[in-house]
Design a protein around this motif. Sequence first.
Motif, PDB file in Angstrom:
ATOM      1  N   SER A  89      60.485  89.866  78.849  1.00 20.69           N
ATOM      2  CA  SER A  89      61.607  89.027  79.285  1.00 20.69           C
ATOM      3  C   SER A  89      61.369  87.533  79.091  1.00 20.69           C
ATOM      4  O   SER A  89      62.194  86.730  79.526  1.00 20.69           O
ATOM      5  N   VAL A  91      61.329  84.216  76.981  1.00 23.01           N
ATOM      6  CA  VAL A  91      61.932  83.724  75.742  1.00 23.01           C
ATOM      7  C   VAL A  91      60.879  83.114  74.817  1.00 23.01           C
ATOM      8  O   VAL A  91      60.824  83.434  73.622  1.00 23.01           O
ATOM      9  N   SER A 135      72.412  85.757  79.714  1.00 20.21           N
ATOM     10  CA  SER A 135      73.133  84.572  79.229  1.00 20.21           C
ATOM     11  C   SER A 135      72.484  83.997  77.975  1.00 20.21           C
ATOM     12  O   SER A 135      73.136  83.263  77.227  1.00 20.21           O
ATOM     13  N   GLU A 136      71.200  84.302  77.746  1.00 24.34           N
ATOM     14  CA  GLU A 136      70.532  83.855  76.511  1.00 24.34           C
ATOM     15  C   GLU A 136      71.294  84.319  75.276  1.00 24.34           C
ATOM     16  O   GLU A 136      71.195  83.711  74.217  1.00 24.34           O
ATOM     17  N   LEU A 184      73.693  88.467  82.897  1.00 24.79           N
ATOM     18  CA  LEU A 184      73.237  87.687  84.038  1.00 24.79           C
ATOM     19  C   LEU A 184      72.640  86.358  83.596  1.00 24.79           C
ATOM     20  O   LEU A 184      71.840  86.302  82.659  1.00 24.79           O
ATOM     21  N   PHE A 185      73.053  85.293  84.293  1.00 25.61           N
ATOM     22  CA  PHE A 185      72.465  83.976  84.076  1.00 25.61           C
ATOM     23  C   PHE A 185      71.152  83.914  84.870  1.00 25.61           C
ATOM     24  O   PHE A 185      70.851  84.823  85.645  1.00 25.61           O
ATOM     25  N   ASN A 186      70.407  82.846  84.636  1.00 23.43           N
ATOM     26  CA  ASN A 186      69.051  82.768  85.227  1.00 23.43           C
ATOM     27  C   ASN A 186      69.075  83.018  86.736  1.00 23.43           C
ATOM     28  O   ASN A 186      69.861  82.396  87.453  1.00 23.43           O
ATOM     29  N   PHE A 196      57.679  81.367  84.280  1.00 21.21           N
ATOM     30  CA  PHE A 196      59.048  80.889  84.127  1.00 21.21           C
ATOM     31  C   PHE A 196      59.165  79.520  84.806  1.00 21.21           C
ATOM     32  O   PHE A 196      58.427  79.228  85.762  1.00 21.21           O
ATOM     33  N   LEU A 197      60.102  78.716  84.321  1.00 19.28           N
ATOM     34  CA  LEU A 197      60.166  77.308  84.716  1.00 19.28           C
ATOM     35  C   LEU A 197      60.156  77.094  86.227  1.00 19.28           C
ATOM     36  O   LEU A 197      59.320  76.342  86.747  1.00 19.28           O
ATOM     37  N   LYS A 200      56.925  78.097  87.971  1.00 22.47           N
ATOM     38  CA  LYS A 200      55.827  77.242  87.509  1.00 22.47           C
ATOM     39  C   LYS A 200      55.878  75.902  88.257  1.00 22.47           C
ATOM     40  O   LYS A 200      54.858  75.379  88.700  1.00 22.47           O
ATOM     41  N   TYR A 217      52.259  70.270  83.380  1.00 21.63           N
ATOM     42  CA  TYR A 217      52.688  70.110  81.988  1.00 21.63           C
ATOM     43  C   TYR A 217      53.935  70.948  81.740  1.00 21.63           C
ATOM     44  O   TYR A 217      53.903  72.168  81.899  1.00 21.63           O
ATOM     45  N   GLY A 219      57.780  71.442  79.260  1.00 27.71           N
ATOM     46  CA  GLY A 219      58.397  71.202  77.948  1.00 27.71           C
ATOM     47  C   GLY A 219      59.685  70.405  78.079  1.00 27.71           C
ATOM     48  O   GLY A 219      59.690  69.305  78.639  1.00 27.71           O
ATOM     49  N   GLN A 284      55.037  73.214  74.926  1.00 26.97           N
ATOM     50  CA  GLN A 284      55.999  74.038  75.681  1.00 26.97           C
ATOM     51  C   GLN A 284      57.369  74.122  75.016  1.00 26.97           C
ATOM     52  O   GLN A 284      58.225  74.890  75.457  1.00 26.97           O
ATOM     53  N   GLU A 289      66.008  75.934  70.976  1.00 18.93           N
ATOM     54  CA  GLU A 289      66.253  75.897  72.433  1.00 18.93           C
ATOM     55  C   GLU A 289      67.711  76.275  72.724  1.00 18.93           C
ATOM     56  O   GLU A 289      68.597  76.076  71.883  1.00 18.93           O
ATOM     57  N   VAL A 290      67.938  76.819  73.893  1.00 21.03           N
ATOM     58  CA  VAL A 290      69.298  77.004  74.410  1.00 21.03           C
ATOM     59  C   VAL A 290      69.552  75.801  75.321  1.00 21.03           C
ATOM     60  O   VAL A 290      68.915  75.669  76.367  1.00 21.03           O
ATOM     61  N   ILE A 348      51.445  79.200  80.063  1.00 19.51           N
ATOM     62  CA  ILE A 348      52.396  79.577  79.002  1.00 19.51           C
ATOM     63  C   ILE A 348      53.755  78.935  79.261  1.00 19.51           C
ATOM     64  O   ILE A 348      54.243  78.979  80.379  1.00 19.51           O
TER      65      ILE A 348
HETATM   66  O1  G4F Z   1      62.410  79.613  83.036  1.00 18.11           O
HETATM   67  P1  G4F Z   1      62.581  79.769  81.574  1.00 18.11           P
HETATM   68  O2  G4F Z   1      61.400  80.221  80.801  1.00 18.11           O
HETATM   69  O3  G4F Z   1      63.839  80.708  81.382  1.00 18.11           O
HETATM   70  P2  G4F Z   1      64.823  80.992  80.148  1.00 18.11           P
HETATM   71  O4  G4F Z   1      64.208  80.663  78.850  1.00 18.11           O
HETATM   72  O5  G4F Z   1      66.112  80.327  80.483  1.00 18.11           O
HETATM   73  O6  G4F Z   1      64.960  82.575  80.235  1.00 18.11           O
HETATM   74  C1  G4F Z   1      65.131  83.239  81.490  1.00 18.11           C
HETATM   75  O7  G4F Z   1      66.495  83.343  81.772  1.00 18.11           O
HETATM   76  C2  G4F Z   1      67.223  84.188  80.870  1.00 18.11           C
HETATM   77  C3  G4F Z   1      68.684  84.176  81.337  1.00 18.11           C
HETATM   78  O8  G4F Z   1      69.350  83.083  80.771  1.00 18.11           O
HETATM   79  C4  G4F Z   1      66.624  85.571  80.902  1.00 18.11           C
HETATM   80  F1  G4F Z   1      67.332  86.408  80.077  1.00 18.11           F
HETATM   81  C5  G4F Z   1      65.173  85.527  80.482  1.00 18.11           C
HETATM   82  O9  G4F Z   1      64.617  86.832  80.594  1.00 18.11           O
HETATM   83  C6  G4F Z   1      64.426  84.582  81.423  1.00 18.11           C
HETATM   84  O10 G4F Z   1      64.417  85.160  82.711  1.00 18.11           O
HETATM   85  O11 G4F Z   1      63.052  78.356  80.943  1.00 18.11           O
HETATM   86  C7  G4F Z   1      64.163  77.652  81.460  1.00 18.11           C
HETATM   87  C8  G4F Z   1      64.274  76.328  80.716  1.00 18.11           C
HETATM   88  C9  G4F Z   1      64.191  76.471  79.187  1.00 18.11           C
HETATM   89  O12 G4F Z   1      65.148  75.626  78.611  1.00 18.11           O
HETATM   90  C10 G4F Z   1      62.792  75.966  78.846  1.00 18.11           C
HETATM   91  O13 G4F Z   1      62.677  75.370  77.566  1.00 18.11           O
HETATM   92  O14 G4F Z   1      63.166  75.509  81.087  1.00 18.11           O
HETATM   93  C11 G4F Z   1      62.629  74.918  79.935  1.00 18.11           C
HETATM   94  N1  G4F Z   1      61.219  74.583  80.188  1.00 18.11           N
HETATM   95  C12 G4F Z   1      60.728  73.317  80.196  1.00 18.11           C
HETATM   96  N2  G4F Z   1      59.402  73.364  80.423  1.00 18.11           N
HETATM   97  C13 G4F Z   1      60.229  75.446  80.432  1.00 18.11           C
HETATM   98  C14 G4F Z   1      59.070  74.672  80.574  1.00 18.11           C
HETATM   99  N3  G4F Z   1      60.197  76.786  80.540  1.00 18.11           N
HETATM  100  C15 G4F Z   1      59.004  77.391  80.805  1.00 18.11           C
HETATM  101  N4  G4F Z   1      58.949  78.732  80.946  1.00 18.11           N
HETATM  102  N5  G4F Z   1      57.837  76.663  80.927  1.00 18.11           N
HETATM  103  C16 G4F Z   1      57.827  75.309  80.824  1.00 18.11           C
HETATM  104  O15 G4F Z   1      56.784  74.676  80.938  1.00 18.11           O
END
Ligand code: G4F
Length: 348
Positions: A89, A91, A135-136, A184-186, A196-197, A200, A217, A219, A284, A289-290, A348
Amino acid sequence: MKRALITGITGQDGSYLTELLLGKGYEVHGIVRRASVFNTDRIDHLYQDPHDPERRMFLHYGDLSDGGTLRTVLQKVMPEEVYNLGAQSHVKVSFGQPEYTGDIDGLGTLRILEAVRDVQESTGREIRFYQAGTSEMFGATPPPQSESSPFRPRSPYAAAKVYAHWMTVNYREAYGLFTCNGILFNHESERRGETFLTRKVTRAATRIKLGLQEKLYLGNLDAKRDWGHAEDYVEAMWLMLQQDEPDDYVVATGRMYSVREFVERVFGYLDLDWERHVIVDPYQFRPTEVDALQGDASKARTKLGWQPKIDLDELIRRMVENDLELAAQERTLTDYGHAVLRRGAASI
Ligand code: G4F
Ligand code: NAP
């Protein structure tokens, strides 16, 4: 008593859905992957002694790469409802493991759909199916996104989920199966995976507060997301399978915030200045990107009577309070001279 089978029962959503279904009187069966260490932390509080005649939660080894076992488990359990939550799951990880992600998230869905079709046809008993869409899948389509917005996936993960979405639609149209896609959205929680953001950030900010860490740290701080709480979202999954007709639904809060705003709020809750601690690390960044996700969940509101109860501030409060407790435990161990190792995967 209704029976449900959940793939991904050990994940964030699997654990909340199991609680919900047990609370509604279901017998719940879950598929778990064999691992060399225990991987059932999120559902250990629901464990019941196998000798307990009242037991209503059962685990079966299996994997979405293994269609034969999925079929065997399905035949053995004969559930009324199947929730396909299992997936790779993450991205960013999907860019590093595109083939594996396609196999599990895309073909894995087809494998379980085939098993459902086969078992339903041979027994004549209806098996309702929920697919964990995302939503991705909207990717580059600008917000607000609803069921009628086009899919423009921006990662191997999203592309695999688009395949799974359309196979779920196809099995409904071609074979008359009761299949639903939840888009489903986040959604986050105290049980969210630490890479996950949101988690973290709450893990790091609470450790910074207690002097266990100095820097965080991250992204892309400009990305925008529509964040809800997983507890609310699993209720929408269940509601979809209780309707007279199968359909697809967007599930979201309708509110969108940037990663920067999320970070500000978490650090602000702890009276910390985020700019003194957060460093932008290009490692990161994702190849694509979305930029912005904001869901229009009008259909779920009208047809399912669903709406979220937990807003962003309450989500942050719950996650931060939970992680403060974890940090306090770590602080105590550190104060008594125990080295606490942070897992490498958290980077990660
Ligand atoms: O928490 P994320 O990794 O979630 P992302 O990519 O939105 O995906 C999650 O939600 C989706 C639903 O829309 C699910 F389908 C999927 O399985 C998962 O649960 O990242 C959220 C945002 C991204 O834009 C990412 O680029 O945060 C940004 N970000 C910035 N710094 C980071 C970081 N994400 C992560 N994981 N780690 C960072 O350091
Ligand atoms: P998660 O915490 O990462 O849980 C994923 C689950 O899938 C875990 O139980 C995992 O098992 C299992 N799994 C992974 N690979 C598998 C395989 N090869 N065979 C069988 N099971 C496997 O994810 P989540 O946040 O609960 O999300 C649940 C589902 O909703 C996923 O399909 C996700 O893509 C989708 N989704 C999530 C969100 C969100 O914001 N959370 C939004 C939209 C859609 P282990 O515990 O052994 O790793």
